[in-house]
Enzyme design. Structure first.
Site, PDB file in Angstrom:
ATOM      1  N   ASP A 127     -49.898 -16.928 -26.911  1.00 43.91           N
ATOM      2  CA  ASP A 127     -49.132 -15.742 -26.554  1.00 43.91           C
ATOM      3  C   ASP A 127     -50.079 -14.556 -26.434  1.00 43.91           C
ATOM      4  OD1 ASP A 127     -46.934 -14.012 -26.146  1.00 43.91           O
ATOM      5  OD2 ASP A 127     -46.911 -13.501 -28.276  1.00 43.91           O
ATOM      6  N   ASP A 159     -49.958 -10.608 -25.758  1.00 42.62           N
ATOM      7  CA  ASP A 159     -49.019  -9.498 -25.697  1.00 42.62           C
ATOM      8  C   ASP A 159     -49.824  -8.207 -25.719  1.00 42.62           C
ATOM      9  OD1 ASP A 159     -47.117  -7.415 -26.604  1.00 42.62           O
ATOM     10  OD2 ASP A 159     -45.764  -9.131 -26.758  1.00 42.62           O
ATOM     11  N   ASP A 175     -52.203 -13.747 -29.798  1.00 44.97           N
ATOM     12  CA  ASP A 175     -51.463 -13.585 -31.045  1.00 44.97           C
ATOM     13  C   ASP A 175     -51.643 -14.891 -31.828  1.00 44.97           C
ATOM     14  OD1 ASP A 175     -49.679 -13.389 -33.114  1.00 44.97           O
ATOM     15  OD2 ASP A 175     -48.026 -12.627 -31.891  1.00 44.97           O
TER      16      ASP A 175
END
Ligand SMILES: [Zn+2]
Ligand SMILES: [Zn+2]
Length: 410
Positions: free
Chosen positions: A95, A97, A315
């Site tokens: 992930d 972000d 992440d």
């Protein structure tokens, strides 16, 4: 539900009526757990299971969730509580972000709201509310162009590591725009399915470049003579160290060089910048050791900074969690009204999320905007707005409504 919430729900319902056939099932749908965040109640309905994509599609039409997730894991019994599910394996997921990437614009478009007294401020949350001392905040971030671009750069770096260093084929990778501020990269391969959390942590460390010491690559260290630092074309992290170093030297200002702990060498480096950069043009050379005054310890500091530049800002918690729920492609993001969508790996450089992920392209709505930064959707730029009533195209109005920054004018 308020009038505005009804409006959002109607729009989401229209989307799932019209486009549910675009929703593709994840591999082995019958082994996946699904979760729906409910629009009205704001609670997560978990442990749902579907035998077929048709069941899933018709559920979306009736439930009309705010957000739709499925498990990266495969289970024998996905509908049971965690303990009884029977874990069979999980895809490898990453992930990215914008929340984890420092961008200068965060100070302009991000807002924190104290959950106790309602005090509001711009930029990252503070440790303590300056008004009441509370330590909990609601953060309102924006899918801004600069932030999204920096997230995309990280995604491209990650794809490079996964294909070149790990040897996954591009067919085993799925890259998706999240619908908000980031990208997901997913590896669907038998080879990763049974990796436990610790093994995934090893992969995370590799991607981040953790424990990578420049001195093991011929730079710096107590007794070292600088002889063979990495070259731009070296494989794996060696090449990344060289490329990170090159990129740093290319733009480094005296202040930046001082920041990484260099002192008396700063001027020498600036003075010889051209020579240092050109040293890479010859075969197998590089700048290491070509200027006597720049010693091994200085090179170690510069190269270590290069490592930081090349490490991918993922992440880390997401990748090591073998029970993680991830957003399903072609479903809507409840914070924006944009859709999560797959991005082709070839051509990702030109992918424009703020254009491609826009779904509501018809009609206009009049909204009362409380506070919103400037933002772009498609080719149009909107805002900034402050306590303003304005007629907007549906997609722009929906973004503000989903963000809680506006109300529909009845
Ligand atoms: Zn407060
Ligand atoms: Zn931004």
């Amino acid at each position: 539900m308020s009038f505005s919430s009804h409006f959002v729900k109607d729009k989401f319902a229209q989307y799932y009526q019209k486009y549910s056939s675009s929703i593709q099932p994840p591999a082995s749908i019958e082994n996946r757990e699904f979760g729906f965040l409910l629009l009205k109640e704001r609670i997560m309905l978990r442990h749902k299971g579907f035998r077929s994509v048709d069941d899933l599609r018709s559920s979306l039409k009736t439930i009309v969730p705010s957000d739709v997730y499925y498990s990266s894991a495969y289970y024998e019994r996905p509908e049971e509580e965690m303990k009884g599910k029977g874990w069979l394996g999980a895809d490898l997921i990453f992930d990215i972000d914008a929340d984890h990437i420092p961008t200068p614009c965060g100070k302009v478009h991000d807002i924190w709201v104290c959950s106790n007294c309602g005090a509001v401020g711009r930029g990252e949350s503070l440790k303590k509310c300056p008004t009441c001392g509370e330590q909990k905040f609601n953060e309102k971030t924006w899918p801004c162009e600069v932030c999204l671009e920096s997230a995309k750069v990280e995604a491209i770096k990650l794809i490079d590591v996964l294909t070149k260093d790990f040897g996954f084929s591009s067919g085993e990778l799925k890259v998706g725009f999240s619908g908000h501020r980031g990208y997901h990269v997913q590896v669907e391969s038998e080879e990763v399915r049974e990796l436990d959390s610790m093994s995934r942590k090893e992969i995370v460390d590799y991607v981040l470049g953790i424990g990578l010491e420049a001195e093991f690559h011929g730079l710096g260290g107590k007794r070292s003579r600088v002889l063979a630092g990495p070259d731009l074309n070296d494989l794996g992290w060696r090449g990344r160290i060289a490329r990170g170093t090159y990129a740093f030297l290319l733009t480094a200002s005296p202040e930046e060089l001082e920041k990484i702990g260099l002192k008396k060498n700063v001027n020498t480096i600036i003075q010889h910048k051209k020579k240092l950069l050109e040293s890479w043009k010859g075969k197998g050379k590089g700048p290491w050791g070509i200027i006597r005054d720049i010693g091994p310890e200085s090179w170690r500091k510069i190269a270590q900074y290069g490592v930081g530049k090349q490490s991918v800002k993922i992440d880390t918690v997401v990748t090591t969690d073998i029970h993680r729920l991830i957003r399903l492609a072609n479903t809507l993001h409840g914070k924006t009204g944009l859709k999560k969508m797959e991005v082709p790996i070839t051509g990702i450089e030109d992918f424009d999320p703020l254009k491609s992920a826009v779904t509501f392209k018809e009609g206009t709505v009049t909204v009362l905007v409380s506070d919103a930064p400037q933002f772009r959707l498609g080719d149009e730029t909107y805002g900034p707005y402050k306590e303003q009533e304005i007629k907007l195209p549906t997609a722009a109005a929906l973004m503000l409504l989903c963000k809680g920054a506006a109300k529909v004018v009845e």
